[in-house]
Design a protein around this motif. Structure first.
Motif, short mmCIF file in Angstrom:
data_model
loop_
_atom_site.label_atom_id
_atom_site.label_comp_id
_atom_site.label_asym_id
_atom_site.label_seq_id
_atom_site.Cartn_x
_atom_site.Cartn_y
_atom_site.Cartn_z
N GLY A 675 0.81 -1.21 0.00
CA GLY A 675 0.00 0.00 0.00
C GLY A 675 0.84 1.26 0.00
O GLY A 675 1.92 1.29 0.60
N PHE A 676 0.35 2.29 -0.71
CA PHE A 676 0.87 3.64 -0.55
C PHE A 676 0.04 4.28 0.56
O PHE A 676 -1.19 4.34 0.47
N ARG A 677 0.69 4.78 1.60
CA ARG A 677 -0.05 5.24 2.76
C ARG A 677 0.62 6.47 3.36
O ARG A 677 1.85 6.61 3.35
N ASP A 678 -0.21 7.34 3.91
CA ASP A 678 0.29 8.49 4.68
C ASP A 678 0.20 8.13 6.15
O ASP A 678 -0.86 7.72 6.64
N ARG A 679 1.33 8.32 6.85
CA ARG A 679 1.39 7.97 8.26
C ARG A 679 1.73 9.22 9.08
O ARG A 679 2.63 9.98 8.73
N LYS A 680 1.00 9.41 10.15
CA LYS A 680 1.33 10.49 11.08
C LYS A 680 1.21 9.93 12.50
O LYS A 680 0.29 9.17 12.81
N SER A 681 2.16 10.28 13.33
CA SER A 681 2.13 9.82 14.72
C SER A 681 2.56 10.95 15.64
O SER A 681 3.39 11.80 15.27
N SER A 697 9.28 9.58 48.03
CA SER A 697 9.01 10.38 46.84
C SER A 697 7.81 9.85 46.10
O SER A 697 7.41 8.68 46.26
N ILE A 698 7.22 10.72 45.28
CA ILE A 698 6.13 10.33 44.39
C ILE A 698 6.52 10.73 42.98
O ILE A 698 7.13 11.79 42.76
N SER A 699 6.24 9.85 42.01
CA SER A 699 6.65 10.12 40.64
C SER A 699 5.47 9.90 39.69
O SER A 699 4.56 9.10 39.97
N LEU A 700 5.49 10.61 38.57
CA LEU A 700 4.46 10.54 37.54
C LEU A 700 5.10 10.14 36.23
O LEU A 700 6.15 10.67 35.85
N SER A 701 4.48 9.19 35.52
CA SER A 701 4.88 8.84 34.17
C SER A 701 3.62 8.75 33.31
O SER A 701 2.70 7.99 33.62
N PHE A 702 3.58 9.56 32.25
CA PHE A 702 2.42 9.57 31.36
C PHE A 702 2.90 9.48 29.91
O PHE A 702 3.90 10.11 29.54
N ARG A 703 2.18 8.68 29.12
CA ARG A 703 2.51 8.58 27.69
C ARG A 703 1.24 8.32 26.89
O ARG A 703 0.45 7.43 27.22
N HIS A 704 1.04 9.12 25.86
CA HIS A 704 -0.03 8.88 24.89
C HIS A 704 0.60 8.81 23.50
O HIS A 704 1.20 9.77 23.03
N PHE A 705 0.46 7.63 22.89
CA PHE A 705 0.95 7.43 21.53
C PHE A 705 -0.25 7.30 20.60
O PHE A 705 -1.17 6.52 20.86
N TRP A 706 -0.23 8.09 19.51
CA TRP A 706 -1.32 8.05 18.52
C TRP A 706 -0.70 7.98 17.12
O TRP A 706 0.18 8.78 16.80
N GLU A 707 -1.14 7.02 16.34
CA GLU A 707 -0.73 6.96 14.94
C GLU A 707 -1.94 6.69 14.07
O GLU A 707 -2.77 5.82 14.38
N ALA A 708 -2.03 7.44 12.97
CA ALA A 708 -3.10 7.27 11.99
C ALA A 708 -2.48 6.96 10.64
O ALA A 708 -1.50 7.60 10.22
N VAL A 709 -3.03 5.97 9.96
CA VAL A 709 -2.52 5.52 8.67
C VAL A 709 -3.65 5.57 7.65
O VAL A 709 -4.68 4.89 7.83
#
Length: 807
Positions: A675-681, A697-709
């Motif tokens: 396929g020919f595809r446009d990818r954005k993440s 101590s208190i720690s925060l770790s946050f991650r949001h990964f988004w990819e559209a094809v």
């Protein structure tokens, strides 16, 4: 063949007797035995320190290597010992004590703070010291070093204190003998060095001068003499734990609890047994999952402490990927592909369960490292229902399995090593078994200027009709590394049948490469720069099975840091057209390939002075493809702010875009579909910490990964590796989201003992809504079910010697 490799290993090991250690003039001080222990409070007024010899006259390690330290910033160290521990104190002069940086950090992490570091090498072999670090806040870090590589996953239980005074700052350290490994001799001489980091001056000082133009930094130890009549104690440490976990998902609440124990037992003076009984990994961090459209699996970082601590021997030759243990089931016979017309899978476990694991490791006085690892996972079954009759049946997707590793690693000449390693996976029943053996070497000339690096590896897969039996790899390079210049030239191949992936990880086989690189660096700062580094690489690639030329890759890059600590760098890369035998998913011996277009890539990065309260970093890249509509570009930006010495936050945004990317989609009866595809993440990450004290101590770790094809067109792969239009195939776009937020509170209420409270919020979404904008996608994501996980874990450290004294 294994016998021949073993004989070769023993023959090479014998070479170490022909090398004589260079007895250069070394700094020495005599350790003083004491009868009353000093109080570890950072105040150097104890009677124990009064008669101790002084280690002083420090020199600059970096950036101005070899210069003497002025009296204003001189360091004085004392060492004493008794029957149970070795004690170290340091007075570090600083004309401005109130300005000493002291940002808090969690254990084994570094912040914007000065630190004092001790390296102790009881075998005095120049290769394997222990490190103990105290920061100006009192935070601790420790590591075990092998061939210059620091492993901060290793942890010991020891005591320390730091205090700012009118002269600068002070440190007191107590290191029990149970934290070290040493021989039982009447009189001991141990390799020692002391490092001091001065954050404001961007300097690191050492007691003995470390020449940064040749050799490793571990080869420059001084000597502590006359440690008399100390006995290695019984090294038995117990870590009993109890944990409770609650999961809430789609309106259903599950509760689980667990009790178990980790054990560390000294089998002898130099060898230790580590065991985990009823392991609990409920509080490990989340994986950085991405949308994977490529031909290879995604590799994840190991976060389980048992598999990260003290594994340097098992990682030799890159045959051990610990995530295989307790990872996804092997499903050798493909349950989904062998269902009858009326059947469906109603339960398919995503992971196997580890029952227990042990590892034995250590190194003799003559430099022979021996490691043995063994783990067992239980049988894993999928549940299948016949929708017509209602019958339920079980199908084994991963049998009862034993994983083990044996390593022999001979070090010599303070800079060289030869290793023999064998990994074995034995599965119950008719499932496949696997065995891999490797001979690995790194040999340097006595002056450490020239080196040879290489390995030969053999894999054997049995009882698997879909894979050939035996495969091989070979790699060897020759290099130079001294002063301003370094270079390397080498050759490697992996045969089409080489497969270490039952316990290791290898993405590509059936290839061979002639490679080389050359570089230049500064060894002393210039008028405007602390350091400068440039490098150029070249890879000429062929398929191994056929000898077909597949492509050539080259590049040049570099980095620098100014005197004001602004760092930057970049590189320019070029690749010819490449015959890619992996992307079509047909096997490398099929002759089917995809012709990847010629490309040129540029990327650059920068990072401002991390000592400032506000730090900014970023990078960007652009890739252009010749005679092809495909192009790739992206950037990332990072912000870090220290609100005070206890609280800081870091944010990073990463964006990647590829227009007209070309890749495998599907296979029909007659065609391989691309396929020919446009990818954005986009990847958004936030991390932060608040330290109540050095132990809380208190720690925060946050991650949001988004990819559209988004697919623009579909094509058939032709015999020349090109693409022909396919107007009849219909495929779906892809919209992929992975959201994780972790909050973690840690309280070390006693040395080695912890209470950990953990919360995770996670969301996962996979659909074909690829045309949403960022905020529309978030709205769509939050319509999905959220998983909430709450966990509490209690770990208590028990030292057998203290327990024995109590009773």
């Amino acid at each position: 063949m294994l016998k021949k490799i073993s004989l070769l290993f023993m023959a090479v090991c014998c070479l170490h007797t022909s090398f004589s250690q260079d007895k250069k003039e070394r700094k020495k001080i005599k350790a003083i035995r004491i009868t009353k222990e000093p109080k570890i409070d950072g105040v150097l007024d104890d009677e124990a320190w009064k008669n101790a010899e002084l280690a002083t006259d420090f020199v600059i390690f970096r950036p101005e290597n070899g210069q003497a330290v002025t009296e204003d910033y001189q360091t004085t160290v004392r060492i004493v010992y008794d029957d149970n521990a070795i004690f170290i104190s340091a007075q570090m002069n600083d004309p401005n004590p109130s300005e000493i940086p002291k940002e808090f950090a969690v254990r084994d992490n570094f912040a914007i703070a000065d630190f004092f570091l001790v390296t102790i090498n009881p075998n005095d072999d120049g290769q394997n010291p222990f490190e103990f670090i105290v920061q100006s806040t009192g935070n601790q870090a420790d590591a075990k070093v092998s061939n210059g590589n620091e492993d901060f996953n290793w942890s010991a239980v020891w005591d320390s204190a730091a205090k700012i005074d009118e002269k600068g700052w002070t440190v007191e350290i107590e290191i029990p003998y149970r934290a070290l490994r040493f021989a039982n001799r009447d009189i001991q001489e141990w390799g020692f060095n002391f490092h001091r980091r001065l954050e404001l001056l961007n300097q690191q000082h050492t007691w003995t001068h470390i020449d940064n133009t040749v050799g490793r930094w571990t080869q420059y130890d001084g000597l502590i003499t006359e440690l008399a009549n100390i006995k290695p104690p019984t090294r038995l440490n117990l870590y009993p734990y109890a944990s409770a976990v609650t999961n809430v998902f789609q309106g259903q609440t599950d509760f689980d609890w667990n009790v178990g124990m980790d054990i560390k037992y000294g089998l002898s003076e130099n060898f230790t047994l580590d065991a985990t009984l009823v392991p609990d990994f409920s509080q490990v961090g989340f994986d950085d999952v991405v949308l994977n459209l490529g031909p290879f699996e995604q590799q994840f970082t190991e976060q389980r402490q048992f598999f990260t601590e003290g594994t340097e021997l098992f990682n030799i030759a890159n045959l051990f990927y610990s995530r295989r243990i307790g990872g996804p089931p092997i499903d050798q016979f493909d349950v989904y592909g062998n269902l009858s017309a009326n059947e469906e899978v109603i339960d398919y476990p995503s992971k196997t369960t580890m029952i227990n694991a042990i590892k034995v490791s250590g190194r003799t006085k003559k430099g022979l490292g021996i490691g043995f690892f063994n783990a067992i996972t239980q049988k894993t079954e999928a549940t299948i229902r016949d929708n017509q009759s209602g019958d339920i049946r079980k199908e084994v997707i991963d049998p009862f399995t034993n994983f083990n590793i044996l390593v022999l690693d001979q070090q010599f000449n303070q800079n060289s090593t030869v290793s023999l390693i064998n990994t074995n996976v034995t599965r119950n029943g008719s499932f496949r078994d696997a065995n891999v053996t490797a001979l690995d070497w790194h040999i340097e000339t006595k002056d450490s200027r020239y080196n040879a690096d290489g390995s030969v590896r053999m894999s054997n897969i049995s009882d698997d009709p879909n894979n050939p039996n035996t495969g091989w790899t070979f790699d060897n390079s020759f290099g130079y590394n001294s002063g301003n210049w370094f270079w390397e030239v080498g050759y490697n191949f992996e045969s089409k049948d080489f497969n270490p992936n039952d316990l290791g990880i290898l993405f590509t086989n059936d290839q061979q490469t002639i490679y080389g690189n050359v570089g230049w660096r500064t060894v002393q700062p210039t008028k405007n720069f602390n350091r400068i580094w440039v490098n150029s690489y070249h890879n000429l690639n062929f398929q191994h099975f056929s000898g077909i030329y597949t492509g050539y890759f080259t590049g040049i890059g570099g980095s620098a840091q100014t005197r004001s600590r602004f760092s930057f760098g970049g590189n320019l890369n070029y690749g010819t057209e490449e015959k890619d035998f992996f992307e079509p998913r047909q096997g490398t011996t099929s002759g089917v390939f995809f012709l990847q277009p010629e490309r040129i890539n540029f990327n650059g990065w920068f990072e401002t002075n991390s000592q400032k309260k506000f730090e900014l970093s970023g990078n960007a890249y652009f890739t252009s493809f010749s005679n092809n509509p495909k192009e790739g570009f992206g950037y990332s930006i990072g912000l870090r702010h220290r609100f005070n010495n206890q609280f800081s936050l870091r944010y990073r945004l990463r964006s990647n875009n590829t227009n007209d990317d070309q890749g495998f989609v599907d296979q029909t009866a007659n065609n391989i579909i691309f396929g020919f595809r446009d990818r954005k993440s986009y990847t958004n990450t936030i991390s932060g910490k608040y330290s109540f004290s050095t132990n809380s101590s208190i720690s925060l770790s946050f991650r949001h990964f988004w990819e559209a094809v988004s697919y623009n067109s579909f094509n058939n792969l032709n015999a020349e590796g090109g693409l022909d239009p396919n107007n009849s195939y219909v495929g779906d776009n892809v919209n992929f989201n992975s959201w994780n937020l972790d909050l973690n509170y840690i309280w070390q209420f006693a040395p080695g003992s912890q209470l950990i409270a953990f919360y995770r919020n996670s969301i996962f979404n996979f659909n074909n809504n690829a045309n949403l904008n960022f905020f529309e996608n978030l709205d769509n994501l939050f319509e999905q079910s959220q998983r909430h996980t709450i966990s509490v874990r209690f770990v208590y450290f028990i030292d057998y010697n203290k327990l024995k004294n109590i009773f």
